[in-house]
Design a protein around this motif. Structure first.
Motif, PDB file in Angstrom:
ATOM      1  N   ALA A   5      25.345  43.421  38.722  1.00 54.62           N
ATOM      2  CA  ALA A   5      23.833  43.157  39.646  1.00 54.62           C
ATOM      3  C   ALA A   5      24.235  43.378  40.767  1.00 54.62           C
ATOM      4  CB  ALA A   5      24.966  41.379  39.434  1.00 54.62           C
ATOM      5  N   PHE A   6      23.062  43.018  41.479  1.00 53.48           N
ATOM      6  CA  PHE A   6      22.835  43.135  42.502  1.00 53.48           C
ATOM      7  C   PHE A   6      21.986  42.233  43.166  1.00 53.48           C
ATOM      8  CE2 PHE A   6      23.549  47.957  41.993  1.00 53.48           C
ATOM      9  CZ  PHE A   6      23.085  48.086  40.845  1.00 53.48           C
ATOM     10  N   GLY A   7      21.927  42.138  44.307  1.00 54.94           N
ATOM     11  CA  GLY A   7      21.223  40.557  45.058  1.00 54.94           C
ATOM     12  C   GLY A   7      21.444  40.019  46.356  1.00 54.94           C
ATOM     13  N   SER A  20      19.388  40.874  40.701  1.00 53.44           N
ATOM     14  CA  SER A  20      18.961  41.764  39.430  1.00 53.44           C
ATOM     15  C   SER A  20      20.320  41.719  38.761  1.00 53.44           C
ATOM     16  CB  SER A  20      17.654  42.317  40.062  1.00 53.44           C
ATOM     17  OG  SER A  20      18.767  43.271  41.072  1.00 53.44           O
ATOM     18  N   CYS A  21      20.216  42.290  37.557  1.00 56.53           N
ATOM     19  CA  CYS A  21      20.788  42.768  36.663  1.00 56.53           C
ATOM     20  C   CYS A  21      20.385  43.745  36.221  1.00 56.53           C
ATOM     21  CB  CYS A  21      22.155  41.910  35.888  1.00 56.53           C
ATOM     22  SG  CYS A  21      22.936  42.447  34.826  1.00 56.53           S
ATOM     23  N   ALA A  22      20.897  45.200  35.852  1.00 55.35           N
ATOM     24  CA  ALA A  22      20.646  46.557  35.128  1.00 55.35           C
ATOM     25  C   ALA A  22      21.399  46.476  33.768  1.00 55.35           C
ATOM     26  CB  ALA A  22      20.267  47.147  36.312  1.00 55.35           C
ATOM     27  N   ALA A  23      21.111  46.786  33.234  1.00 56.59           N
ATOM     28  CA  ALA A  23      21.526  47.149  31.714  1.00 56.59           C
ATOM     29  C   ALA A  23      21.681  48.348  31.356  1.00 56.59           C
ATOM     30  CB  ALA A  23      21.628  45.810  31.041  1.00 56.59           C
ATOM     31  N   THR A  77      16.704  45.469  32.558  1.00 55.16           N
ATOM     32  CA  THR A  77      16.992  43.907  33.751  1.00 55.16           C
ATOM     33  C   THR A  77      16.447  43.006  33.708  1.00 55.16           C
ATOM     34  OG1 THR A  77      16.458  45.941  34.930  1.00 55.16           O
ATOM     35  CG2 THR A  77      16.680  44.300  36.011  1.00 55.16           C
ATOM     36  N   VAL A  78      17.483  42.216  34.060  1.00 52.67           N
ATOM     37  CA  VAL A  78      17.374  40.115  34.249  1.00 52.67           C
ATOM     38  C   VAL A  78      17.233  40.546  35.033  1.00 52.67           C
ATOM     39  CG1 VAL A  78      20.470  40.167  33.349  1.00 52.67           C
ATOM     40  CG2 VAL A  78      18.126  38.610  33.044  1.00 52.67           C
ATOM     41  N   TYR A  79      16.500  38.711  35.747  1.00 54.93           N
ATOM     42  CA  TYR A  79      16.191  38.741  37.104  1.00 54.93           C
ATOM     43  C   TYR A  79      16.875  37.016  37.376  1.00 54.93           C
ATOM     44  CZ  TYR A  79      13.840  42.821  36.905  1.00 54.93           C
ATOM     45  OH  TYR A  79      13.490  44.533  37.175  1.00 54.93           O
ATOM     46  N   LEU A  80      17.210  36.482  38.186  1.00 54.09           N
ATOM     47  CA  LEU A  80      17.708  35.280  38.501  1.00 54.09           C
ATOM     48  C   LEU A  80      16.693  35.136  40.153  1.00 54.09           C
ATOM     49  CD1 LEU A  80      18.347  32.768  37.591  1.00 54.09           C
ATOM     50  CD2 LEU A  80      20.485  33.962  38.780  1.00 54.09           C
ATOM     51  N   GLN A  81      15.637  34.364  40.650  1.00 59.46           N
ATOM     52  CA  GLN A  81      14.772  34.130  41.224  1.00 59.46           C
ATOM     53  C   GLN A  81      15.727  32.580  42.053  1.00 59.46           C
ATOM     54  OE1 GLN A  81      13.450  36.066  43.432  1.00 59.46           O
ATOM     55  NE2 GLN A  81      13.072  34.009  44.927  1.00 59.46           N
ATOM     56  N   MET A  82      16.066  32.357  43.488  1.00 57.72           N
ATOM     57  CA  MET A  82      16.648  31.138  43.107  1.00 57.72           C
ATOM     58  C   MET A  82      16.266  30.340  44.969  1.00 57.72           C
ATOM     59  SD  MET A  82      20.540  32.802  43.077  1.00 57.72           S
ATOM     60  CE  MET A  82      20.652  33.505  44.305  1.00 57.72           C
ATOM     61  N   THR A 120      27.992  39.392  41.799  1.00 61.13           N
ATOM     62  CA  THR A 120      27.570  39.453  43.325  1.00 61.13           C
ATOM     63  C   THR A 120      27.716  38.078  44.207  1.00 61.13           C
ATOM     64  OG1 THR A 120      25.710  40.507  44.433  1.00 61.13           O
ATOM     65  CG2 THR A 120      25.164  38.688  42.687  1.00 61.13           C
ATOM     66  N   LEU A 121      28.215  38.772  45.386  1.00 57.26           N
ATOM     67  CA  LEU A 121      28.414  36.888  46.164  1.00 57.26           C
ATOM     68  C   LEU A 121      27.558  36.667  46.668  1.00 57.26           C
ATOM     69  CD1 LEU A 121      30.756  35.076  47.598  1.00 57.26           C
ATOM     70  CD2 LEU A 121      31.016  36.922  48.822  1.00 57.26           C
TER      71      LEU A 121
END
Length: 126
Positions: A5-7, A20-23, A77-82, A120-121
């Motif tokens: 996970a990144f970001g 984002s999370c790269a697999a 990749t999976v994403y999470l927009q917050m 990721t924090l």
């Protein structure tokens, strides 16, 4: 499959952040994917999940209407927009993959997921 996970970072209340999370792995498109979060002293909770094709998404009540999960199978990749982040969103965010849920089902329990990223924090200041 391995997930990373990144970001994460620091953001003010009302702000936005994208994770984002790269697999790794050749069968990424066959995994249901999820984002969970764990605040200090609390249990890990489900935030969002997405089915194989991306046609089904599901959100925890605390993030519904503010967070959006998406995936790009071509990029593994999976994403999470917050959006509209609040101090109570402060947590370590984990991506996870489930290989057994099939085409449309999106599980929400941590035991249902087989693979986990390192987290990721995200810190939201008031």
């Amino acid at each position: 499959v391995q997930l990373q996970a990144f970001g994460g970072g620091l953001v003010q209340a009302g702000g936005s952040l994208g994770l984002s999370c790269a697999a790794s792995g050749r069968t990424f498109s066959r995994y249901t994917l999820g984002w969970f979060r764990q605040a200090p002293g609390k249990e890990r909770e489900f935030a969002a999940g997405i089915s194989w094709s991306g046609s089904r998404t599901y959100y925890g009540d605390s993030v519904k209407g503010r967070f959006t999960i998406s995936r790009d199978n071509a990029k593994n990749t999976v994403y999470l927009q917050m959006n509209n982040l609040q101090p109570e969103d402060t947590a370590v965010y984990f991506c996870a993959a489930d290989r057994n849920s099939g085409t449309y089902y999106v599980p929400t329990r941590t035991p249902d997921y087989d693979y986990w990223g390192q987290g990721t924090l995200v810190t939201v200041s008031s």
